[in-house]
Write an enzyme that holds these catalytic residues in place. Structure first.
Site, PDB file in Angstrom:
ATOM      1  N   ARG A 169       0.163  60.302  56.416  1.00 43.19           N
ATOM      2  CA  ARG A 169       0.877  61.042  56.148  1.00 43.19           C
ATOM      3  C   ARG A 169       0.821  62.467  56.585  1.00 43.19           C
ATOM      4  NH1 ARG A 169       2.423  59.802  49.420  1.00 43.19           N
ATOM      5  NH2 ARG A 169       3.558  58.806  49.560  1.00 43.19           N
ATOM      6  N   LYS A 187       9.575  44.253  37.926  1.00 39.39           N
ATOM      7  CA  LYS A 187      10.750  44.395  36.829  1.00 39.39           C
ATOM      8  C   LYS A 187      12.367  44.516  37.719  1.00 39.39           C
ATOM      9  CE  LYS A 187       7.167  47.288  33.792  1.00 39.39           C
ATOM     10  NZ  LYS A 187       6.589  48.183  34.871  1.00 39.39           N
TER      11      LYS A 187
END
Length: 401
Positions: A37, A201
């Site tokens: 990052r 999910k």
């Protein structure tokens, strides 16, 4: 959302420029263990320095929940950034972020110098987009640059609040790249456009599935969420992860694909085991069975070999591919086969390949395919909301071209 002013559209010479970066890096005993990052933020910082701005950097780190926590200080980031940039990044250590140290450091700045503020989440107002902290940040600068895509789906002081209080609010190179790749992939892709969704999910990706079915030509579904779709087709899925409350939704999506004339690919075979591996990367006995023949006492933990071939074939003819979510328990070498097969297919195609942050980014990098992808998003939640077709507050807040 796709037409924002960037740092190339403004003149920053002699101006104080507040840059919201994403320096939310992993720390172990005060040492940065992954500096991707920081490296990703360098092009924007270097450009602003070269243009003669006074650069004030800010970021959050972890979840200090509105109070100073020494272990979540950005001090180590200032040290490493100084090394990466080859010039001093002065650290303003203020528990209230915009305090006497920050004000004095900014006051004393010459063109081309850099100051880093303390963790923005030391202030409780940050995540609530409270006015007082937004005003504090705005008081330090003439120009605001948002280069933190990872938090673009949240309206916080350091990305949205401050931008409404300055005349010039633009995006940095990293943010621009995310808009160009993710935004354009979804809104005006080069076709055929193939989207691949995985992860555990269905609930996490309800709107993404629905939105992508309208945009793409082929939608591939793997990972844990595939078993709810298989059950919706009336197949026996054994002990596999299933969200029974989403079966009707999966039926609707299967119908929607038919109605829109889209190809929806689900696993035709699956890699099964008696139990989820514990530890996650520990040894596990597996076998591959047809997707409609999972024994009642077994669970699916990865796509099977035929499915891997089917998914890889679908990618071959694509011109744009977006991938979000692994195909199985990729953290386990035995159960990473499906994810590796998909990553390999993406690495070998000439298509524009876009990886939507989070676990898929981790998987692609861990498995050594990172440099073969056109773009790996820096934001998990933000890239998902982009794929849902939602407006991201952090992007929307920047000035339009």
């Amino acid at each position: 959302m796709l037409n924002k002013k960037s740092i190339d559209d403004i003149n920053v010479k002699g101006k104080r420029v507040l840059v919201r970066c994403d320096f939310n890096v992993p720390l172990k005993e005060g040492k940065i263990t992954d500096e991707n990052r920081l490296v990703a933020a360098l092009p924007t910082i270097k450009k602003l320095v070269a243009d003669g701005g006074k650069i004030i950097l800010c970021s959050h780190l972890g979840k200090p929940k509105g109070e100073p926590k020494p272990e979540l200080s950005l001090a180590p980031v200032a040290v490493r950034l100084s090394e990466l940039l080859g010039q001093e990044v002065k650290f303003a250590a203020d528990p209230e972020v915009v305090g006497p140290n920050a004000k004095a450091a900014v006051e004393a700045m010459k063109d081309g110098e850099i100051v880093l503020l303390e963790n923005t989440r030391y202030r409780a107002e940050e995540t609530k987009n409270g006015e007082a902290f937004s005003k504090d940040l705005a008081s330090l600068c003439d120009v605001f640059v948002n280069d933190a895509f990872g938090t673009a789906h949240r309206a916080h002081c350091s990305n949205v609040g401050v931008s409404s209080l300055v005349d010039t609010a633009v995006v940095g190179y990293l943010m621009q790249k995310e808009i160009d790749f993710l935004g354009n992939a979804v809104e005006n892709p080069v076709r055929p456009f193939v989207a691949i969704l995985g992860g555990a999910k269905v609930a996490d990706k309800l709107n993404v599935i629905s939105n992508l079915l309208e945009k793409c030509d082929t939608l591939i579904i793997g990972g844990g969420m595939a078993y709810t779709f298989l059950k919706a087709q009336g197949k026996e899925v054994g002990k596999s992860l299933v969200d029974d409350s989403k079966i009707d939704y999966c039926k609707e999506m299967i119908e929607k694909a038919k109605r829109l004339g889209k190809t929806l690919l689900l696993p035709v075979d699956t890699t099964i085991a008696a139990d989820f591996p514990d530890p996650i990367d520990g040894p596990v006995d597996v076998s591959v069975v047809s997707a409609d023949a999972i024994p009642a006492d077994m669970e699916g933990l990865d796509i099977g070999t035929k499915t891997a071939e089917l998914f890889a074939d679908a990618v071959k003819s694509a011109k744009t591919v977006v991938w979000n979510g692994p195909m199985g328990v990729f953290e386990n070498p035995t159960l990473a086969t499906g994810t590796i097969a998909v990553a390999k297919a993406l690495a070998e195609t000439d298509a524009t390949t876009i990886i939507g942050g989070g676990d898929s980014a981790a998987a692609v990098n861990q498995l050594g395919f990172g440099d073969k992808m056109t773009h790996i998003s820096t934001g998990g939640g933000a890239s998902l909301e982009f794929l849902e077709g939602k407006e991201l507050p952090g992007v929307a807040a920047a000035n339009d071209k």
